[in-house]
Scaffold this motif. Structure first.
Motif, PDB file in Angstrom:
ATOM      1  N   SER A  28       0.846  -1.196   0.000  1.00 59.41           N
ATOM      2  CA  SER A  28       0.000   0.000   0.000  1.00 59.41           C
ATOM      3  C   SER A  28       0.877   1.240   0.000  1.00 59.41           C
ATOM      4  CB  SER A  28      -0.925   0.016   1.223  1.00 59.41           C
ATOM      5  OG  SER A  28      -1.798  -1.091   1.207  1.00 59.41           O
ATOM      6  N   ARG A  29       0.373   2.286  -0.644  1.00 61.97           N
ATOM      7  CA  ARG A  29       1.062   3.565  -0.634  1.00 61.97           C
ATOM      8  C   ARG A  29       0.020   4.665  -0.853  1.00 61.97           C
ATOM      9  NH1 ARG A  29       0.771  -0.070  -4.121  1.00 61.97           N
ATOM     10  NH2 ARG A  29       2.996  -0.461  -4.314  1.00 61.97           N
ATOM     11  N   ILE A  30       0.410   5.911  -0.542  1.00 60.29           N
ATOM     12  CA  ILE A  30      -0.478   7.053  -0.737  1.00 60.29           C
ATOM     13  C   ILE A  30      -0.193   7.652  -2.108  1.00 60.29           C
ATOM     14  CG2 ILE A  30      -1.226   9.290   0.132  1.00 60.29           C
ATOM     15  CD1 ILE A  30      -1.874   6.939   1.984  1.00 60.29           C
ATOM     16  N   ILE A  31      -1.250   7.798  -2.910  1.00 61.10           N
ATOM     17  CA  ILE A  31      -1.113   8.296  -4.275  1.00 61.10           C
ATOM     18  C   ILE A  31      -2.047   9.492  -4.471  1.00 61.10           C
ATOM     19  CG2 ILE A  31      -1.506   7.760  -6.714  1.00 61.10           C
ATOM     20  CD1 ILE A  31       0.941   6.374  -5.632  1.00 61.10           C
ATOM     21  N   SER A  32      -1.529  10.516  -5.121  1.00 61.62           N
ATOM     22  CA  SER A  32      -2.345  11.674  -5.478  1.00 61.62           C
ATOM     23  C   SER A  32      -3.074  11.381  -6.787  1.00 61.62           C
ATOM     24  CB  SER A  32      -1.461  12.916  -5.641  1.00 61.62           C
ATOM     25  OG  SER A  32      -2.223  14.006  -6.120  1.00 61.62           O
ATOM     26  N   VAL A  33      -4.383  11.458  -6.764  1.00 61.12           N
ATOM     27  CA  VAL A  33      -5.185  11.267  -7.968  1.00 61.12           C
ATOM     28  C   VAL A  33      -5.138  12.555  -8.784  1.00 61.12           C
ATOM     29  CG1 VAL A  33      -7.515  10.875  -8.834  1.00 61.12           C
ATOM     30  CG2 VAL A  33      -6.672   9.550  -6.891  1.00 61.12           C
ATOM     31  N   CYS A  34      -4.869  12.431 -10.078  1.00 62.94           N
ATOM     32  CA  CYS A  34      -4.688  13.646 -10.876  1.00 62.94           C
ATOM     33  C   CYS A  34      -5.924  14.037 -11.675  1.00 62.94           C
ATOM     34  CB  CYS A  34      -3.478  13.505 -11.797  1.00 62.94           C
ATOM     35  SG  CYS A  34      -3.539  12.143 -12.970  1.00 62.94           S
ATOM     36  N   GLY A  35      -6.983  13.242 -11.622  1.00 66.21           N
ATOM     37  CA  GLY A  35      -8.197  13.633 -12.320  1.00 66.21           C
ATOM     38  C   GLY A  35      -9.090  12.451 -12.624  1.00 66.21           C
TER      39      GLY A  35
END
Length: 225
Positions: A28-35
């Protein structure tokens, strides 16, 4: 619930926890959703990262997030942890890498997300775009102290890209004798009196209190998402 409403919820959260499989090990990791658009939910990674290779080997992922936060701020009137009203989101689904041609076509057509992706790729040539193009999930909207409405939960399930989902909540069979025991113990106001009684799955926390008191054993456990 529409995919556009899912995009709005994700935008509020900002970053999601994403879990992939590497063999039988979960990561698991934290990901920024770009759209997001009608095709799904977009996020970036680099082809130099283990994350990228995990996605290519097994495109099944699970994502989750919470808004505004999950901190227990104090105690409520009966000594239980207090959570400010908010919501959680979870999706299980499948991703695919977006082709460079698709990125360019959408960017040239004025798509702001794809323009951003194209700019990122100019800065970082190893950057790759993925789309969560099919999945199923739930937004778990909670107001445990009933500050803004007269019930604690509002669960909204959804699916997209050809996936299907099961509705939330326990349910009552025709063996029900309408004794009202379940109504007495349900603190989520999910029980609907009748002959037989029924359960509003959108309000059901699946806590099992009704199951434990039913003298007819007429309440079925919930299905997996």
């Amino acid at each position: 619930m529409t995919l556009n409403e899912v995009h709005e919820a994700i935008a509020k959260i900002g970053c999601l926890s994403m879990t992939t499989l590497d063999g039988d090990a979960m990561h698991s990791r934290i990901i920024s959703v770009c759209g997001g658009d009608e095709d799904g939910v977009y996020f970036l990674t680099m082809d130099s990262k283990p994350f990228y290779h995990q996605l290519k080997a097994n495109p099944r992922i699970s994502v989750s997030g919470i808004y505004p936060h999950g901190r227990k701020e104090k105690k409520n009137s009966v000594g239980q942890p207090y959570f400010a009203p908010g919501f959680t989101l979870r999706i299980t689904g499948e991703v695919r890498e977006v082709t460079q041609g698709s990125i360019i076509i959408k960017a040239e057509a004025g798509d702001e997300t794809m323009q951003y992706v194209f700019e990122e790729q100019e800065r970082y040539p190893a950057m790759r775009l993925f789309c969560l193009y099919k999945g199923k999930g739930e937004i778990f909207d909670y107001d445990f102290e009933e500050e803004h409405r007269d019930h604690k939960l509002l669960r909204s399930r959804f699916s997209f890209g050809g996936e299907t989902h099961n509705e939330a909540g326990c349910w009552i069979t025709n063996d029900c004798v309408s004794c009202g025991e379940c109504l007495e113990v349900c603190t989520f106001k999910a029980i609907i009196p009748g002959e037989p009684y029924s359960i509003n799955g959108a309000r059901c926390d699946e806590c099992g209190s009704c199951v434990s008191v039913c003298p007819q054993e007429s309440i079925e456990l919930p299905l997996t998402l």
